[in-house]
Design a protein around this motif. Sequence first.
Motif, mmCIF file in Angstrom:
data_model
loop_
_atom_site.group_PDB
_atom_site.id
_atom_site.type_symbol
_atom_site.label_atom_id
_atom_site.label_comp_id
_atom_site.label_asym_id
_atom_site.label_seq_id
_atom_site.Cartn_x
_atom_site.Cartn_y
_atom_site.Cartn_z
ATOM 1 N N ASN A 33 0.833 -1.206 0.000
ATOM 2 C CA ASN A 33 0.000 0.000 0.000
ATOM 3 C C ASN A 33 0.867 1.254 0.000
ATOM 4 O O ASN A 33 1.794 1.387 0.804
ATOM 5 C CB ASN A 33 -0.934 0.003 1.204
ATOM 6 C CG ASN A 33 -0.201 -0.254 2.517
ATOM 7 O OD1 ASN A 33 0.690 -1.098 2.581
ATOM 8 N ND2 ASN A 33 -0.587 0.449 3.567
ATOM 9 N N ILE A 42 -7.803 -7.859 -5.233
ATOM 10 C CA ILE A 42 -6.838 -6.990 -4.561
ATOM 11 C C ILE A 42 -6.337 -5.912 -5.518
ATOM 12 O O ILE A 42 -6.285 -4.721 -5.180
ATOM 13 C CB ILE A 42 -5.657 -7.811 -4.008
ATOM 14 C CG1 ILE A 42 -6.122 -8.687 -2.845
ATOM 15 C CG2 ILE A 42 -4.506 -6.898 -3.577
ATOM 16 C CD1 ILE A 42 -5.103 -9.727 -2.413
ATOM 17 N N THR A 82 -9.077 -3.408 -6.380
ATOM 18 C CA THR A 82 -9.300 -2.497 -5.254
ATOM 19 C C THR A 82 -8.222 -1.435 -5.220
ATOM 20 O O THR A 82 -8.497 -0.249 -4.957
ATOM 21 C CB THR A 82 -9.325 -3.273 -3.924
ATOM 22 O OG1 THR A 82 -10.350 -4.264 -3.973
ATOM 23 C CG2 THR A 82 -9.585 -2.335 -2.749
ATOM 24 N N GLY A 102 -4.456 3.537 -0.064
ATOM 25 C CA GLY A 102 -4.721 2.162 -0.476
ATOM 26 C C GLY A 102 -4.368 1.875 -1.927
ATOM 27 O O GLY A 102 -4.541 0.749 -2.400
ATOM 28 N N MET A 122 -1.816 -5.175 5.458
ATOM 29 C CA MET A 122 -2.870 -5.343 4.460
ATOM 30 C C MET A 122 -3.636 -6.640 4.675
ATOM 31 O O MET A 122 -4.862 -6.692 4.485
ATOM 32 C CB MET A 122 -2.278 -5.287 3.053
ATOM 33 C CG MET A 122 -1.851 -3.919 2.584
ATOM 34 S SD MET A 122 -1.400 -3.905 0.820
ATOM 35 C CE MET A 122 -2.973 -4.392 0.052
ATOM 36 N N GLY A 140 -6.663 -6.599 6.805
ATOM 37 C CA GLY A 140 -7.819 -5.839 6.345
ATOM 38 C C GLY A 140 -7.856 -4.399 6.803
ATOM 39 O O GLY A 140 -8.915 -3.768 6.819
ATOM 40 N N PHE A 193 -10.032 -2.541 1.917
ATOM 41 C CA PHE A 193 -9.514 -3.908 1.918
ATOM 42 C C PHE A 193 -10.025 -4.712 3.110
ATOM 43 O O PHE A 193 -9.377 -5.668 3.548
ATOM 44 C CB PHE A 193 -7.975 -3.900 1.936
ATOM 45 C CG PHE A 193 -7.341 -3.643 0.595
ATOM 46 C CD1 PHE A 193 -7.202 -4.662 -0.336
ATOM 47 C CD2 PHE A 193 -6.895 -2.381 0.262
ATOM 48 C CE1 PHE A 193 -6.618 -4.432 -1.573
ATOM 49 C CE2 PHE A 193 -6.303 -2.121 -0.966
ATOM 50 C CZ PHE A 193 -6.165 -3.155 -1.899
ATOM 51 N N LEU A 253 -9.875 -8.509 3.055
ATOM 52 C CA LEU A 253 -8.591 -9.199 2.966
ATOM 53 C C LEU A 253 -8.111 -9.582 4.363
ATOM 54 O O LEU A 253 -7.463 -8.793 5.063
ATOM 55 C CB LEU A 253 -7.560 -8.309 2.263
ATOM 56 C CG LEU A 253 -6.198 -8.955 1.950
ATOM 57 C CD1 LEU A 253 -6.374 -10.209 1.100
ATOM 58 C CD2 LEU A 253 -5.279 -7.959 1.257
#
Length: 505
Positions: A367, A409, A412, A421, A458, A461, A466, A469
């Motif tokens: 990220n 992923i 996103t 993000g 990451m 979440g 995200f 995740l």
Amino acid sequence: MTALLFSCKSTQPTANKASDKTVEITFLHVNDVYEISPLEGGKVGGMARVATLRKELLQKNPNTLTVLAGDFLNPALISTFKYEGKSIKGRQMVEAMNAVGFDWVGLGNHEFDLDEADLQKRIDESKFNWLASNALQNKKGVLEPFSKTVDGVKVPFPKTAILSFKNAQGKSVKMGMFSIVLPSNKKDFVYYGDFFESAKNTYDILKNECDFVVGITHINKADDAKLAEMLPDVKLLMGGHDHDNMIETVKGVVIAKADANAKTAYVHTISYNTETKTATIKSDLRKINDSIPQDSAVATVVKKWDDIMDVAIVKAGMDKNDVVAEVTEPLDGRESSMRNGHTNLGDLIAQSMTAAASKPVDCSVFNSGSVRIDDQISGKITQLDIMRILPFGGKIVEVAMKGRLLERILETGLKNKGNGGFLQWDKITHDDAKNEWFINGKLLDVNQDYYVSIPKFMMEGKETNFGYLTYQNPDVIKVTESDEKDINDIRNDVRKVLIAYMKKM
């Protein structure tokens, strides 16, 4: 209920020759300041220079307010360390701001990076005023204003402020202020009211109580423009959240933001004619650089904290002066670059993650928000530079996952363009025209398994959008983590991953 805070400034004759009917108010406006020391080798920024500019403006016009439009308690490298047995968590910034003499601040989303107890400590240590029109403290379902304890008494943050000013001839004007913040940092102890609705409600109250209204905002510039269209009689929106300077006028409302880290500051002068009841605004973007002397008192505070950080870096097992590489092309860690596209610094970090993996990975992603230097660096790169680039550190994990999860992923990440993000990556390409993803040169197969290097942050979440995740996601096959007790495993700290990789360049 809206709280009104009345404040009054008496003035002496000013150096300018304003009309007897005109009252001038000056704002020194900065936003998103994470570093108290100058950047770029001491050439730009620095709170000691802001203090000098403040004194200069006050000499010209005693009706001068120094304002910070949110984001100052976090993030910063020094905030990740401890001093006197306690986490620093923005303590250095509050002490520096107190020394500068800030008058008003609005909340930014990063203020809520701190836990509730640490945030309260920083608030109580502050000597400046806080304004919060849409953010409330959530105490187990009971909503109330955040507050500062002064001499044992809790003083709630007002939703609005009305300040009175006079010119040398005694003509007076009342100015109203509100302050809003976007709800991008969800915490159990924070309640965010709709910032558009809150701004409108506070304005509706203020407009009947004062001569004109200004706002302190910490929202996206697109929302600033929308707010200006909603409230065309507001004179000025002093903004934050976006890190590059900008100014525009929408429906007669001036919207301005300075560069992050006090590389620049806006000086707004509002001239209010008490006879015609009209206000004019002049906004000047001032560069904060080595042409401005450093205020000695503030410089002393800054040096104190620089020395504290030096000791903490040594205790962390890092050598701030160790040169890890020398680069001729500047590494671009500017947020405006990294949160909107791919940069050479982003490529370098992702490549280092690939190289550090315990076995070959298909790709690496991270990220952009983990990079906080908001600067370009070149020449000799030291461990201190690496720590400023990645102040949070954090573990890198290896994840076997289904192709459909990897695709989600990556999609996103694209949707997160403009915020932290947005993803940087290695061994990945994207065909924008066809919206196709390629992993290591081959078209991504949603039914295939992939082995991916990714920050643990990451995988928990925690990054914007995200939330899906997690380790429990059904498309996560296996997560491989390093042993946190193994001091030789560089995957426990992405900074060590990057240092090891750059030393081999």
